[in-house]
Each structure stands twice: as C-alpha cells, then as structure tokens.
Design a protein around this motif. Structure first.
Motif, PDB file in Angstrom:
ATOM      1  N   ASN A 134       0.982  -1.236  -0.087  1.00 27.19           N
ATOM      2  CA  ASN A 134      -0.645   0.530   0.592  1.00 27.19           C
ATOM      3  C   ASN A 134       1.221   1.880   0.112  1.00 27.19           C
ATOM      4  OD1 ASN A 134      -2.176  -1.106  -0.170  1.00 27.19           O
ATOM      5  ND2 ASN A 134      -2.399  -1.283   2.395  1.00 27.19           N
ATOM      6  N   THR A 135       2.171   1.090   0.141  1.00 22.47           N
ATOM      7  CA  THR A 135       3.161   2.165   0.332  1.00 22.47           C
ATOM      8  C   THR A 135       4.180   2.152  -0.987  1.00 22.47           C
ATOM      9  OG1 THR A 135       3.655   1.448   2.699  1.00 22.47           O
ATOM     10  CG2 THR A 135       5.380   2.995   1.206  1.00 22.47           C
ATOM     11  N   THR A 165      -4.236   6.904  -6.914  1.00 24.77           N
ATOM     12  CA  THR A 165      -3.238   6.449  -7.189  1.00 24.77           C
ATOM     13  C   THR A 165      -2.607   7.793  -8.065  1.00 24.77           C
ATOM     14  OG1 THR A 165      -3.045   5.392  -9.437  1.00 24.77           O
ATOM     15  CG2 THR A 165      -2.685   3.841  -7.244  1.00 24.77           C
ATOM     16  N   HIS A 244      -2.612  -2.872  -8.907  1.00 19.44           N
ATOM     17  CA  HIS A 244      -3.199  -3.392  -8.553  1.00 19.44           C
ATOM     18  C   HIS A 244      -3.545  -4.760  -8.465  1.00 19.44           C
ATOM     19  CE1 HIS A 244      -6.553  -3.000 -11.153  1.00 19.44           C
ATOM     20  NE2 HIS A 244      -6.977  -2.547 -10.520  1.00 19.44           N
ATOM     21  N   LYS A 273      -0.359   1.570  -5.176  1.00 14.10           N
ATOM     22  CA  LYS A 273      -1.043   0.556  -5.249  1.00 14.10           C
ATOM     23  C   LYS A 273      -2.652   0.479  -5.736  1.00 14.10           C
ATOM     24  CE  LYS A 273      -2.885  -3.502  -3.136  1.00 14.10           C
ATOM     25  NZ  LYS A 273      -2.900  -4.161  -1.959  1.00 14.10           N
TER      26      LYS A 273
END
Length: 274
Positions: A134-135, A165, A244, A273
C-alpha cells in the motif's frame, strides 16, 4: 514523507537505493528504516535463549547488525536518523510488516535487474512487493549522486479506478517539485483514437487541483515499449504507474511489462497501489 524504508542486502545496488533515500531524507527531514531480511522461521529462533534450533540464525542476525553499524558510518548518512531492523520473513512479507508497524511513507529499493538484489527484485518477489504494498515503491537502478526529479512520467489508462493513485502521484510530484507528464500508450491491440484518448485524460484530471502537467498520447507496439520510449524522448527523471494485481490496468504488471519497467528500465520507477 517522514519515514522511508530501504530493504538492504548490503550490496552495491542496495546502497544506491540508500543514497537516494538519504538525499530525500535530508531534504524532507525524514527518518530512514533499514531492513535486512533473513528468510528463516522466526518461531525457531530465540536470540535470548541459550539454545536455539537455528544457531546460524543468531549468527547472521549479529552479522547483519555489524554490517548496519558499518553502513551507518557513511558520510552521506551523517546526522540522519537511521533505524535498523532484521526480519525473519519472506521478503515481501517482511516489507509489509515493517511498513505497517512503522507507518512507512515510501519504500526505496535497489536493483540492476539481473543481479545484486536479484532475489528481492525479480520474479514473484518483485511483483508481490509492488502489487501488495500500500506504500509507494521507488525502484532505483543506478547510483544518483544528485537525485533530482524535474520530469515525472505518470503512465495510466486514466480510468476512474486510477484516481486514488494519481492523487498519490500528485503528492509525490509536489514534494519533489516535479512536472508531471501524463501518458497514455496506444497499441495496435488496444487502439483508441487520439481524440478519445486526450478527452479521457482531460476528463480524468478535472477532479484535481493540479496544473503542473502535460498530456501525452504515444503510439507504440506495446505498453512497456511506449512508456520507456516516451520517457527517453523527454529524458524523464522518473516513471510512475498504478498497480493493483491482475485486474483493471493489470497489463502494467503482466509478464514482460513488469520485468521491463521494474527490473530493466534505466530510469527510476515508482509504483502506487490502487
């Protein structure tokens, strides 16, 4: 960007990433978290016990801390806040765990595509770190004595699912004071007219209060070729994209595209992501 994670195996490629992280940390007053992975079952290792089923694990952990201490003596790390951690996980799980525990803002990883951090950055581990994180993940290929991003290519299909994003990419561009070049690659297999492509991008960006960008539609034989060739044509400093997994814009990370851009592109690549 207060906390930056740098996974390291103490190779030259990993140090290239650390040098970039150090420049970012110094400029933005960030802390650096150095992570070394030992792929051994943590439940079998108890460093406080006089007996362990894996004495070599304790040895390698002590060796890692020694290497950390040597690394932290580098001039380019002077006066920076450096945290060190050793994890007993698979690489992508270790990265995920540290990011969650310390609320990491950016991951910086080093790679030359075929060696160095090979076990970290090619094949399934690369895709797992990039897809599952997620980073944002910044992959650095070469040494950058001065890491300056003036021109930042953001490649996307500019559908609604990519808006989250894009917002992250805008934040990153603002931090770096970089100009964004929004890029949609047109291929023979998925042809869209230039008018439709431009209109899609214009409608996409209407929702954002950001004006430091250009709109670009580039024709090429494949998406990965288009991204790299366009980036070369404007001498871009950084390539960014969304991911994703294998849905929506998954074509960015299927097969050769993932390999070409994350492992083989000469320019740094950052992923966000969805």
């Amino acid at each position: 960007m207060k906390k930056i994670l740098v996974p390291t195996d103490f190779s030259t490629q990993a140090e290239n990433a650390l040098k970039v992280a150090a420049q970012l940390a110094r400029k933005h007053h960030s802390e650096i978290y150095l992570l070394h992975i030992l792929e051994m079952p943590i439940q079998q290792v108890d460093p406080l016990s006089s007996y362990t089923k894996l004495p070599e694990a304790v040895y390698f952990m002590k060796l890692a801390h020694k290497q950390f201490e040597e690394l932290k003596t580098r001039d380019y790390l002077e006066d920076l806040i450096i945290h060190e951690t050793v994890e007993f996980h698979e690489i992508f799980k270790g990265v995920f765990h540290v990011c969650k525990k310390h609320d990491i803002d950016l991951i910086v990883m080093g790679s030359n595509g075929v060696s160095g951090l090979k076990e970290m950055l090619i094949g399934s581990n690369t895709e797992k770190v990039v897809r599952t994180s997620n980073t944002p993940v910044l992959v650095v290929k070469n040494e950058h004595k001065t890491f300056k991003v003036n021109d930042f290519v953001f490649a996307s299909d500019f559908k609604d699912e990519s808006k989250a994003t894009y917002e992250k990419a805008i934040d990153f561009a603002n931090v770096l004071k970089a100009k964004m070049h929004l890029l949609m690659v047109n291929t023979p297999n998925k042809f869209i007219t230039s008018i439709k492509s431009n209109n899609r991008i214009k409608q996409f960006v209407e929702a954002f209060d950001f004006s430091n960008y250009t709109i670009n539609v580039y024709n090429d034989i494949s998406i990965e070729k288009g991204i790299m060739n366009f980036s070369k044509s404007i001498n871009a400093d950084l390539i960014g994209m969304s991911t994703h997994g294998r849905q929506g814009i998954s074509h960015f990370f299927n097969g050769s595209i993932s390999e070409d851009l994350v492992n083989h592109a000469k320019r740094p690549v950052i992923t966000f992501k969805i």
